[in-house]
Design a protein around this motif. Structure first.
Motif, PDB file in Angstrom:
ATOM      1  N   MET A 151       0.836  -1.203   0.000  1.00 34.03           N
ATOM      2  CA  MET A 151       0.000   0.000   0.000  1.00 34.03           C
ATOM      3  C   MET A 151       0.870   1.252   0.000  1.00 34.03           C
ATOM      4  SD  MET A 151      -0.977   2.362   2.633  1.00 34.03           S
ATOM      5  CE  MET A 151      -0.842   1.543   4.203  1.00 34.03           C
ATOM      6  N   MET A 152       2.030   1.167   0.663  1.00 30.88           N
ATOM      7  CA  MET A 152       2.895   2.347   0.765  1.00 30.88           C
ATOM      8  C   MET A 152       3.748   2.589  -0.485  1.00 30.88           C
ATOM      9  SD  MET A 152       2.449   3.483   3.910  1.00 30.88           S
ATOM     10  CE  MET A 152       3.894   4.268   4.535  1.00 30.88           C
ATOM     11  N   LEU A 153       3.718   1.645  -1.413  1.00 30.18           N
ATOM     12  CA  LEU A 153       4.552   1.802  -2.617  1.00 30.18           C
ATOM     13  C   LEU A 153       4.270   3.098  -3.362  1.00 30.18           C
ATOM     14  CD1 LEU A 153       4.608  -1.773  -4.208  1.00 30.18           C
ATOM     15  CD2 LEU A 153       6.559  -0.512  -3.290  1.00 30.18           C
ATOM     16  N   THR A 154       3.026   3.566  -3.286  1.00 33.26           N
ATOM     17  CA  THR A 154       2.645   4.788  -4.004  1.00 33.26           C
ATOM     18  C   THR A 154       2.858   6.036  -3.145  1.00 33.26           C
ATOM     19  OG1 THR A 154       0.403   4.472  -3.208  1.00 33.26           O
ATOM     20  CG2 THR A 154       0.905   3.617  -5.418  1.00 33.26           C
ATOM     21  N   THR A 155       3.567   5.866  -2.054  1.00 26.89           N
ATOM     22  CA  THR A 155       3.781   6.978  -1.121  1.00 26.89           C
ATOM     23  C   THR A 155       4.305   8.232  -1.831  1.00 26.89           C
ATOM     24  OG1 THR A 155       4.820   7.572   0.970  1.00 26.89           O
ATOM     25  CG2 THR A 155       6.157   6.288  -0.542  1.00 26.89           C
ATOM     26  N   PRO A 159      12.043   8.696  -2.203  1.00 21.28           N
ATOM     27  CA  PRO A 159      13.068   7.758  -1.702  1.00 21.28           C
ATOM     28  C   PRO A 159      12.469   6.597  -0.897  1.00 21.28           C
ATOM     29  CG  PRO A 159      13.763  10.022  -1.359  1.00 21.28           C
ATOM     30  CD  PRO A 159      12.339  10.097  -1.839  1.00 21.28           C
ATOM     31  N   TYR A 160      11.398   6.870  -0.172  1.00 22.77           N
ATOM     32  CA  TYR A 160      10.773   5.804   0.615  1.00 22.77           C
ATOM     33  C   TYR A 160      10.113   4.789  -0.331  1.00 22.77           C
ATOM     34  CZ  TYR A 160       8.034   3.735   4.509  1.00 22.77           C
ATOM     35  OH  TYR A 160       7.489   2.884   5.443  1.00 22.77           O
ATOM     36  N   GLY A 161       9.427   5.306  -1.337  1.00 24.96           N
ATOM     37  CA  GLY A 161       8.766   4.426  -2.300  1.00 24.96           C
ATOM     38  C   GLY A 161       9.761   3.508  -3.001  1.00 24.96           C
ATOM     39  N   ARG A 162      10.916   4.072  -3.362  1.00 23.36           N
ATOM     40  CA  ARG A 162      11.918   3.270  -4.077  1.00 23.36           C
ATOM     41  C   ARG A 162      12.515   2.189  -3.166  1.00 23.36           C
ATOM     42  NH1 ARG A 162      12.766   8.395  -6.410  1.00 23.36           N
ATOM     43  NH2 ARG A 162      14.441   8.909  -4.974  1.00 23.36           N
ATOM     44  N   ALA A 163      12.748   2.562  -1.886  1.00 19.51           N
ATOM     45  CA  ALA A 163      13.263   1.557  -0.936  1.00 19.51           C
ATOM     46  C   ALA A 163      12.227   0.446  -0.762  1.00 19.51           C
ATOM     47  CB  ALA A 163      13.578   2.218   0.404  1.00 19.51           C
ATOM     48  N   LEU A 164      10.964   0.850  -0.682  1.00 17.50           N
ATOM     49  CA  LEU A 164       9.904  -0.145  -0.465  1.00 17.50           C
ATOM     50  C   LEU A 164       9.767  -1.110  -1.631  1.00 17.50           C
ATOM     51  CD1 LEU A 164       7.144   2.027   1.198  1.00 17.50           C
ATOM     52  CD2 LEU A 164       8.301   0.065   2.227  1.00 17.50           C
ATOM     53  N   LYS A 165      10.047  -0.622  -2.806  1.00 15.35           N
ATOM     54  CA  LYS A 165       9.926  -1.477  -3.985  1.00 15.35           C
ATOM     55  C   LYS A 165      10.862  -2.683  -3.847  1.00 15.35           C
ATOM     56  CE  LYS A 165       9.788  -1.014  -8.952  1.00 15.35           C
ATOM     57  NZ  LYS A 165      10.269  -0.263 -10.093  1.00 15.35           N
ATOM     58  N   ARG A 166      12.070  -2.394  -3.437  1.00 15.01           N
ATOM     59  CA  ARG A 166      13.037  -3.473  -3.257  1.00 15.01           C
ATOM     60  C   ARG A 166      12.644  -4.362  -2.077  1.00 15.01           C
ATOM     61  NH1 ARG A 166      19.384  -2.599  -2.049  1.00 15.01           N
ATOM     62  NH2 ARG A 166      19.502  -4.485  -0.804  1.00 15.01           N
ATOM     63  N   ILE A 167      12.216  -3.719  -1.008  1.00 15.97           N
ATOM     64  CA  ILE A 167      11.852  -4.472   0.195  1.00 15.97           C
ATOM     65  C   ILE A 167      10.704  -5.438  -0.099  1.00 15.97           C
ATOM     66  CG2 ILE A 167      10.839  -4.222   2.510  1.00 15.97           C
ATOM     67  CD1 ILE A 167      12.526  -1.625   2.778  1.00 15.97           C
ATOM     68  N   CYS A 168       9.687  -4.936  -0.791  1.00 16.75           N
ATOM     69  CA  CYS A 168       8.515  -5.781  -1.088  1.00 16.75           C
ATOM     70  C   CYS A 168       8.915  -7.005  -1.901  1.00 16.75           C
ATOM     71  CB  CYS A 168       7.458  -4.995  -1.850  1.00 16.75           C
ATOM     72  SG  CYS A 168       6.523  -3.902  -0.779  1.00 16.75           S
ATOM     73  N   ALA A 169       9.809  -6.817  -2.867  1.00 14.91           N
ATOM     74  CA  ALA A 169      10.236  -7.943  -3.710  1.00 14.91           C
ATOM     75  C   ALA A 169      10.850  -9.032  -2.836  1.00 14.91           C
ATOM     76  CB  ALA A 169      11.232  -7.459  -4.749  1.00 14.91           C
ATOM     77  N   GLU A 170      11.648  -8.611  -1.845  1.00 11.46           N
ATOM     78  CA  GLU A 170      12.304  -9.609  -0.989  1.00 11.46           C
ATOM     79  C   GLU A 170      11.329 -10.239   0.002  1.00 11.46           C
ATOM     80  OE1 GLU A 170      16.911  -8.082  -1.237  1.00 11.46           O
ATOM     81  OE2 GLU A 170      15.832  -7.707   0.623  1.00 11.46           O
TER      82      GLU A 170
END
Lengths: 323, 274
Positions: A151-155, A159-170
């Motif tokens: 849900m936060m990916l579209t924040t 910089p937070y959105g980009r970090a989350l993109k990687r985090i979600c994949a893992e």
């Protein structure tokens, strides 16, 4: 924005208006962009809490790293916990950039953690006494995290959105690793199945609490309305909890496990899951450092931090010598 | 010298097979135990970046141990999981140095771990590991050549990592220097155990599985000598083996408690899927 006026000549109100126009237009805010202090503070609170939760979250699972039953499981859980530390590092870097203009750094984050000013997720205050807990954490805690982080990916903060993109994949791999542990135990002998059921019983309430209270009436304070206005998030706590229940309740039932809430059911008319509300006073107790394992985990973190202070001092003395 | 292309070929020669399995247990158990000790550091390293890097290295080492246990499985020694989790301590062939705890306390409670000891133990061990792997590249057991090449790719990175830590800390504050010297003394007392290939070492060398112990030792000592010279340290007498030779099944009680932790869950039902 008035095209004839330079940004730096604008009044604070105009800057704020311009900022909110950008938010409403769905633009991403970057680290060096002007932002209201309120927005900055909300981000720091959110991201530092998220980052430190990843780091504190490594501790309950760490307990099971050496004990993981097979070589394959040992390798998988080592990789998983390493990922969590990596997420923590990534997020703290994002938070550090936001804190820099306030003259603060990572040391402040650590000290805030130790003093209790900076909270971490309720789930990481819980005990994890068996291997079944390692499975439940990876499957359902990470499963819950995927829902809130997706849900936060579209924040609105880039910089937070980009970090989350990687985090979600893992995190998707983590949930698969957890599901695989759970499946092996569910198909195992009576002792393994009982171990699993006990873990689910232990974690159920904490999982419901994970998404936070329905509204501020439940706890007396909530930042979710402001965070939605700033488009830091797009859904409410309750919407996320409902998504979690829709995704996982059928899967848990399919494994032949019992969810420790006899009132739990899907209301066809309201199209909502009905469940026994967790005790939100207890939640407040837990996240303010009075959970079943809060003291021990914080001590472990604090002691090791103090224990290795000489190393950080040695490294920074070198850095100074190099300049 | 004769080479052995497969496990089946090695099994045809009992003397060869005995020396080969002995070496594989040494290699596997070394990495298994040190990866375990490293994993106890998880969440406790000096900074978050190091926590990530160190756990990556430990994961690699656990992976290396798994490769060797699989080679043993091919040789009919039993399932890799049973070999790593069900053997009794005297069957383990790791060097004593690698089973020793990270410091006082427990990984869950009051761990008073010594980062200098972690750096020195890992650095010196990785130096020795690389020297052995280079030798194994021409092993008479061809499957082991393949494993060695694979492992070496990762070990080169581990070596850079520990070399950086060693140099940074030894040339830093007075306190760091003192702690590092203490750690070197501690590691020195047991390091001969890492370099030893045990009672079967002669057969291993004679049948070309790995070079002889003396050659490996010389290479290691000459490497460490140059590290010491660069850091202004002096090489004392040869490293020792104070608590016995793990290659021959001699261990400290710390191995038993390590194995209890490592196998706590698996032992509940080794026949079950986990």
């Amino acid at each position: 924005m008035r095209a004839d006026v330079l940004f730096e000549d604008m009044t604070e109100e105009e800057k704020y208006e311009h900022f909110m126009d950008r938010i409403d237009a769905g633009e991403k805010i970057e680290a060096d962009d002007w932002m209201p202090e309120d927005y900055r503070e909300s981000l720091i609170r959110l991201i530092a809490m998220h980052g430190i939760s990843e780091i504190m979250g490594a501790l309950p699972e760490k307990e099971w790293v050496p004990k993981a039953p097979t070589l394959h499981r040992k390798l998988a859980i080592m990789a998983k916990v390493q990922d969590e530390m990596g997420h923590g590092q990534l997020l703290l870097r994002v938070a550090e950039d936001l804190m820099a203009p306030l003259g603060k750094n990572r040391e402040n984050i650590m000290q805030d953690l130790f003093s209790g000013r900076l909270k971490f997720h309720n789930v990481f205050h819980m005990k994890a006494p068996t291997w079944g807990d390692a499975g439940i954490i990876a499957w359902l805690v990470d499963g819950a995290a995927i829902i809130s982080q997706t849900m936060m990916l579209t924040t609105s903060y880039g910089p937070y959105g980009r970090a989350l993109k990687r985090i979600c994949a893992e995190e998707v791999f983590h949930a698969q690793h957890g599901e695989s542990i759970i499946l092996a135990m569910a198909e195992g002998n009576e002792e393994q199945r009982q171990m699993l059921q006990d873990s689910l019983n232990r974690w159920w309430t904490a999982l419901l609490m994970f998404f936070g209270p329905k509204s501020k009436e439940n706890t007396g304070s909530s930042h979710q309305d402001k965070n939605i206005r700033y488009k830091l998030r797009t859904k409410t706590n309750e919407e996320l909890r409902q998504e979690f229940l829709t995704k996982y309740v059928p899967r848990i039932w399919a494994l032949g496990l019992t969810i420790p809430d006899e009132t739990l059911h899907f209301d066809e008319e309201e199209k909502l899951w009905k469940y026994r509300d967790p005790d939100w006073n207890e939640f407040k107790q837990i996240v303010t450092g009075n959970g079943p394992q809060s003291k021990e985990r914080l001590e472990l973190r604090r002691d090791s931090y103090e224990n290795t202070r000489w190393v950080r001092e040695a490294l920074s003395s070198q850095k100074k010598a190099a300049i | 010298m004769r080479t052995y292309e497969t496990a089946e070929e090695a099994l045809e020669s009992p003397e060869y097979n005995e020396a080969l399995t002995e070496l594989l247990f040494q290699l596997a158990d070394d990495d298994f135990l040190l990866a375990y000790r490293g994993s106890e550091w998880l969440g406790l390293a000096p900074h978050i970046e190091e926590d990530v890097a160190f756990s990556s290295i430990n994961q690699d080492m656990m992976g290396h141990a798994t490769l060797y246990y699989k080679r043993l499985e091919e040789l009919g020694e039993g399932k890799a999981d049973d070999l790593s989790h069900l053997r009794s301590p005297e069957k383990f062939r790791n060097a004593v140095l690698l089973e020793l705890p990270n410091g006082t306390g427990n990984y869950l409670e009051k761990p008073n771990y010594d980062w200098a000891f972690a750096v020195v133990r890992n650095y010196f061990y990785t130096l020795a590991k690389k020297i052995k792997l280079e030798s194994l590249k021409t092993s008479s057991y061809v499957p082991l050549q393949h494993t060695a090449r694979k492992v070496l790719m990762e070990v080169n990175y581990h070596l850079m990592h520990w070399e950086t830590w060693f140099n940074q800390l030894i040339q830093s504050t007075e306190e760091a220097h003192k702690r590092m010297k203490n750690a070197i003394d501690q590691v020195w007392e047991e390091f001969m155990g890492v370099l030893s290939t045990g009672d079967k070492g002669d057969v291993m060398a004679r049948s070309g599985i790995i070079e002889d112990e003396e050659t490996i030792k010389k290479r290691w000592i000459s490497k460490v000598e140059s590290v010491f010279t660069q850091s202004g340290l002096h090489l004392k007498e040869k490293p020792q083996m104070k608590s016995g030779n793990g290659r021959n099944g001699e261990h400290t009680p710390t191995l038993e408690s390590a194995l209890d932790t490592l196998s706590e869950v698996y032992r509940k039902a080794p026949a079950q899927g986990w």
